[in-house]
Design an enzyme around this catalytic site. Structure first.
Site, PDB file in Angstrom:
ATOM      1  N   THR A 135       6.406  28.330  17.489  1.00 55.89           N
ATOM      2  CA  THR A 135       6.699  26.779  18.025  1.00 55.89           C
ATOM      3  C   THR A 135       7.707  26.870  16.831  1.00 55.89           C
ATOM      4  OG1 THR A 135       5.224  25.873  19.728  1.00 55.89           O
ATOM      5  CG2 THR A 135       6.691  24.823  18.837  1.00 55.89           C
TER       6      THR A 135
ATOM      7  N   ARG B 204      -1.986  24.834  27.864  1.00 49.07           N
ATOM      8  CA  ARG B 204      -2.892  23.998  28.168  1.00 49.07           C
ATOM      9  C   ARG B 204      -3.550  24.307  27.198  1.00 49.07           C
ATOM     10  NH1 ARG B 204      -2.818  21.460  33.347  1.00 49.07           N
ATOM     11  NH2 ARG B 204      -3.446  24.193  33.830  1.00 49.07           N
TER      12      ARG B 204
ATOM     13  N   PHE C  18       0.146  13.683  34.012  1.00 50.09           N
ATOM     14  CA  PHE C  18       0.164  13.486  32.801  1.00 50.09           C
ATOM     15  C   PHE C  18       0.882  11.860  33.141  1.00 50.09           C
ATOM     16  CE2 PHE C  18       1.714  17.481  31.542  1.00 50.09           C
ATOM     17  CZ  PHE C  18       0.395  17.851  30.590  1.00 50.09           C
TER      18      PHE C  18
ATOM     19  N   CYS D  53       0.021  20.309  19.776  1.00 54.47           N
ATOM     20  CA  CYS D  53       1.112  20.263  20.433  1.00 54.47           C
ATOM     21  C   CYS D  53       2.096  19.678  20.056  1.00 54.47           C
ATOM     22  CB  CYS D  53       0.905  21.346  21.202  1.00 54.47           C
ATOM     23  SG  CYS D  53      -0.025  22.806  21.189  1.00 54.47           S
TER      24      CYS D  53
ATOM     25  N   LYS E 107      -8.774  15.955  23.417  1.00 54.43           N
ATOM     26  CA  LYS E 107      -8.663  15.935  25.493  1.00 54.43           C
ATOM     27  C   LYS E 107     -10.407  16.602  25.375  1.00 54.43           C
ATOM     28  CE  LYS E 107      -6.634  19.262  27.546  1.00 54.43           C
ATOM     29  NZ  LYS E 107      -5.457  19.835  28.068  1.00 54.43           N
TER      30      LYS E 107
END
Length: 430
Positions: free
Chosen positions: A121, A154, A249, A260, A320
């Site tokens: 990224t 993810r 979300f 991220c 998460k």
């Protein structure tokens, strides 16, 4: 085509193994000999469901191998994916040190045409920088193309997302590069979007920033729901049925974290600032996220009076479930607030480990979730691991000194927990 993946971190290892699963011959290159040795032995040094099995499978089939030999790897492969880290600098910009170093290595060792693909990224315009870094490092002039192919993984579902992506974005300036990448992805069933490198780079940032915006929006709305006596889960359900909005979300909680969203939102804000543009909505997204965990902490403080000498169970450390990633995890902030208030913490997460900078006598790591409940004054749920839902809450209630549950992920049924005798507080009146 033979594929080289430079960087065997989370994205690089996943990329290498998924291309191997698609049938391509893949080499993973890293300068960290310990990482490479682990991968060669079939040992995955991070947690990601299904990926270890893929690693073992393709080490046996010979579709994937790992090495530290830069020159040999660069010279023997046709397509080179750059998958190195781009951590955030203090000013929010992405640090391109590793991307530059890899680009220079490619220029130094290449021995013929190469397609270099940036999967890291990176800020808009990085494809142009990589092109120049390679050019300046070439001892002999060889042709090459540099393309952008951002990842949209993810954590916890990386293998699923890679094998069944929503879309593949290809940013290329040459028809040859675009066609080669389309060939690599020919087996996936999804739209393949071919655009410019700058557009591809911005699509990545814009996507993550929008998802972060949805999270902060529903989290801020949850604060209003508390005031109005409205259940945020019902609001989110009603909203999500609108196809223009969608249900993803919209789960209120204690904020987003991970490697991220925080980094990419900060980078996009920096890109805007460097181009004399304000992204005011995104600034507010960050502010909401940085304060959301405090909303839960203050709710608990009002209930308990203060945290001094209170015995508190913290369930979950990772940002998460289905990952061991604790980067920017809201649980870390909650633990720091609790220890600052002199609470005694019993911590359990099935895979994530407590970082060394948090270790002190007030924090004890448990081998099981149930261990910490004896004489506890409160429980904080910070990660929605399924196993927490399945605990014997009726039995655990009897072990607690004060049966207070602060559910930072709204994963338990409020009415059921209250029927067991708990004081139950989620996020957004329930």
């Amino acid at each position: 085509m033979k594929i080289l993946v430079i960087g065997t971190g989370y994205v690089g290892t996943t990329t290498a193994l998924v291309f191997a699963e698609m049938g391509w011959k893949v080499v993973g290159l890293d300068t960290d000999a310990h990482k490479v040795d682990q991968l060669k032995k079939g040992e995955l040094y991070f947690y990601e469901p299904g990926l270890k099995e893929l690693l073992v499978k393709h080490l046996k089939t010979g579709q994937v191998m790992f090495t530290t030999n830069q020159a040999k790897a660069i010279q023997e492969n046709d397509v080179i994916f750059i998958c190195v880290g781009t951590p955030a600098l203090d000013d929010g910009n992405a640090d391109l040190t590793y991307v530059k170093r890899v680009s220079q290595d490619i220029g130094r060792y290449m021995n013929g045409y190469k397609l270099i693909v940036n999967k890291s990224t990176v800020p808009v315009g990085t494809q142009e920088k990589v092109t120049q870094w390679i050019l300046r490092s070439q001892a002999t002039s060889y042709p090459y193309d540099v393309a952008s192919n951002p990842e949209f993984l993810r954590e916890g579902k990386a293998m699923q997302d890679s094998l069944n992506p929503d879309r593949v974005i290809i940013g290329a300036k040459s028809a040859k590069a675009a066609k080669m990448l389309q060939t690599l992805y020919a087996s996936v069933q999804c739209p393949i979007v071919v655009t410019t490198p700058r557009t591809a780079e911005l699509i990545k940032y814009a996507s993550n920033a929008f998802l972060a915006t949805k999270i902060s929006y529903i989290n801020e709305l949850s604060r209003l729901c508390d005031k109005l006596g409205v259940d945020i889960k019902e609001v989110a359900f009603g909203m999500g049925l609108d196809q223009r909005i969608g249900s993803s979300f919209l789960q209120a909680g204690i904020g987003y974290g991970g490697s991220c969203f925080p980094k990419d939102v900060a980078a996009l804000l920096r890109i805007a600032k460097d181009n004399n543009t304000e992204l005011q909505v995104l600034k507010n997204v960050v502010e909401v996220n940085e304060t959301q965990y405090l909303y839960m902490v203050e709710t608990a403080r009002r209930r308990l009076g203060d945290f001094a000498n209170k015995k508190v169970v913290v369930l979950g450390l990772a940002f998460k479930p289905d990952t061991d990633d604790i980067r920017e995890a809201p649980a870390i902030r909650i633990i720091q607030s609790l220890t600052a208030g002199q609470a005694q913490i019993k911590l359990f997460d099935p895979v994530a480990k407590l970082p060394s900078y948090l270790k002190n006598s007030n924090i004890q790591t448990m081998a099981t979730a149930e261990e910490g409940f004896k004489d506890a004054d409160a429980v904080f749920i910070c990660t929605e691991w399924k196993m927490y839902h399945d605990l014997n809450w009726s039995m655990l209630r009897k072990q607690m000194k004060q049966p207070n549950i602060f559910d930072g992920r709204n994963m338990l049924n409020a009415d059921f927990m209250k029927s067991l005798g708990y004081y139950y507080q989620g996020v957004g009146y329930n």
